[in-house]
Design an enzyme around this catalytic site. Structure first.
Site, short mmCIF file in Angstrom:
data_model
loop_
_atom_site.label_atom_id
_atom_site.label_comp_id
_atom_site.label_asym_id
_atom_site.label_seq_id
_atom_site.Cartn_x
_atom_site.Cartn_y
_atom_site.Cartn_z
N ASP A 179 1.03 -1.12 0.14
CA ASP A 179 -0.18 0.55 0.08
C ASP A 179 0.99 1.33 0.16
O ASP A 179 1.90 1.30 0.49
CB ASP A 179 -0.93 -0.08 1.41
CG ASP A 179 -1.50 1.72 1.85
OD1 ASP A 179 -2.67 1.43 0.75
OD2 ASP A 179 -1.57 1.53 2.34
N ASP A 194 -0.04 4.83 0.77
CA ASP A 194 -0.23 6.07 1.68
C ASP A 194 -0.11 4.94 3.45
O ASP A 194 -1.24 4.69 3.30
CB ASP A 194 -1.10 7.06 1.49
CG ASP A 194 -1.04 7.21 -0.06
OD1 ASP A 194 0.07 8.01 -0.04
OD2 ASP A 194 -1.68 7.44 -0.44
N ASP A 201 1.12 9.24 5.27
CA ASP A 201 0.10 9.72 4.61
C ASP A 201 -0.18 11.31 5.61
O ASP A 201 -0.58 11.72 5.62
CB ASP A 201 -1.44 8.72 5.53
CG ASP A 201 -2.37 8.85 4.98
OD1 ASP A 201 -2.72 9.93 3.86
OD2 ASP A 201 -3.30 8.96 5.24
N ASN A 214 -5.44 3.27 -3.55
CA ASN A 214 -6.61 3.68 -3.71
C ASN A 214 -5.79 4.99 -3.84
O ASN A 214 -5.59 5.87 -3.15
CB ASN A 214 -7.64 3.01 -2.41
CG ASN A 214 -8.40 1.67 -2.85
OD1 ASN A 214 -8.06 1.70 -4.09
ND2 ASN A 214 -8.92 1.44 -1.85
N GLN A 215 -6.89 5.53 -4.42
CA GLN A 215 -7.19 7.20 -4.73
C GLN A 215 -8.42 7.97 -4.87
O GLN A 215 -7.94 8.24 -6.26
CB GLN A 215 -5.58 7.27 -5.88
CG GLN A 215 -4.35 7.55 -5.60
CD GLN A 215 -3.12 7.86 -3.86
OE1 GLN A 215 -3.77 9.06 -4.24
NE2 GLN A 215 -2.62 7.54 -3.42
N CYS A 242 -6.20 3.22 -8.29
CA CYS A 242 -7.58 2.79 -8.61
C CYS A 242 -8.12 4.44 -8.24
O CYS A 242 -8.04 4.66 -7.17
CB CYS A 242 -8.40 1.86 -7.18
SG CYS A 242 -10.03 2.52 -7.07
N HIS A 261 -10.89 5.57 -8.19
CA HIS A 261 -12.82 5.37 -8.32
C HIS A 261 -13.15 6.11 -6.14
O HIS A 261 -11.70 6.34 -5.75
CB HIS A 261 -13.01 4.21 -8.30
CG HIS A 261 -13.03 3.98 -10.24
ND1 HIS A 261 -12.19 2.92 -10.07
CD2 HIS A 261 -13.37 4.93 -10.99
CE1 HIS A 261 -12.13 2.43 -11.22
NE2 HIS A 261 -12.41 4.30 -12.22
N CYS A 289 -16.64 0.02 -8.10
CA CYS A 289 -15.32 -0.70 -8.97
C CYS A 289 -14.96 -2.06 -8.79
O CYS A 289 -14.95 -2.40 -7.33
CB CYS A 289 -14.05 0.70 -9.36
SG CYS A 289 -13.31 0.48 -7.70
N ARG A 319 -10.75 -0.98 -6.58
CA ARG A 319 -10.83 -0.41 -5.00
C ARG A 319 -11.15 -1.00 -4.06
O ARG A 319 -11.57 -2.14 -3.87
CB ARG A 319 -11.69 1.05 -4.83
CG ARG A 319 -12.03 2.03 -3.24
CD ARG A 319 -12.98 2.85 -3.52
NE ARG A 319 -13.00 3.24 -1.75
CZ ARG A 319 -12.32 4.12 -1.63
NH1 ARG A 319 -10.57 4.50 -2.64
NH2 ARG A 319 -11.66 4.96 -0.52
N ASP A 327 -1.41 -1.29 5.82
CA ASP A 327 -2.07 -0.48 7.77
C ASP A 327 -2.89 -0.74 7.44
O ASP A 327 -3.78 -0.17 8.65
CB ASP A 327 -1.29 0.63 6.99
CG ASP A 327 -2.31 2.16 6.53
OD1 ASP A 327 -2.51 1.40 5.20
OD2 ASP A 327 -1.88 3.79 6.97
#
Length: 177
Positions: free
Chosen positions: A13, A15, A21, A56-57, A90, A92, A98, A101, A127
């Site tokens: 992962d 962030d 993060d 994931n964004q 991702c 979304h 979706c 994600r 995390d």
């Protein structure tokens, strides 16, 4: 499952796991590796394993970030931690339903296809519970490295919990400390 076993790749992962993060970060100048991230990732590479990032964004979906900004931040992560073999993002939001994600397995499955390996030959380090859920849904192994964002029930549900990124890599390579 160490480097001499069936493990062929470690997906991280971004962030809160690889880098500190900064919510919805679109500025590469704000990227700071988590303590121990540089040697931990180097150790994975030295073991002959592929490396990747699954991130994931949702800021893209909400208009807080552009994909260009996400890619600029990712390039900075590559500069600081060495180039990753595969990146999956991702863009979304949580309500988009979706397949990519996290906790859905899409990014992990896509990364494995790009690397030419089976998800069972992959481990995911993250995390939060969504990272572990995606790994489980894909058929990959997972290690949780809790941060302040990690909920206690996520820690309790995790099969493998590490004190930091170095420890997580050690668990995967069969040398916990």
């Amino acid at each position: 499952m160490g480097a001499t076993g069936t493990l062929k790749a470690v997906l991280f992962d971004r962030d809160g796991t690889l880098v500190v993060d900064v919510p919805y970060n679109g500025d590469p100048r704000l990227v700071r590796p988590m303590d121990g991230a540089v040697p931990a990732v180097a150790r994975v590479r030295q073991a002959g394993l592929a490396t990747g990032v699954v991130s994931n964004q949702s800021g893209v979906a909400t208009g807080l970030l552009t994909l260009h900004q996400v890619h600029a931040v990712n390039r900075r992560v590559d500069e600081l931690l060495g180039p990753f073999d595969v990146w999956e993002v991702c863009p979304h939001g949580p309500l988009d339903r979706c397949a990519c994600r996290k906790p859905a397995p899409g990014m992990i499955l896509s990364a494995c296809r790009a690397l030419g390996i089976d998800p069972s030959e992959t481990a995911v380090i993250g995390d939060i519970g969504a990272d572990l859920g995606a790994a489980k849904a894909a058929g990959a192994r997972a290690v949780l490295v809790p941060t302040a964002a990690t909920r206690s029930e996520e820690i309790e549900a995790a099969e493998l919990v590490a004190s930091d990124l170095r420890h997580a890599v050690g668990l995967l390579l069969g040398t916990p400390r």
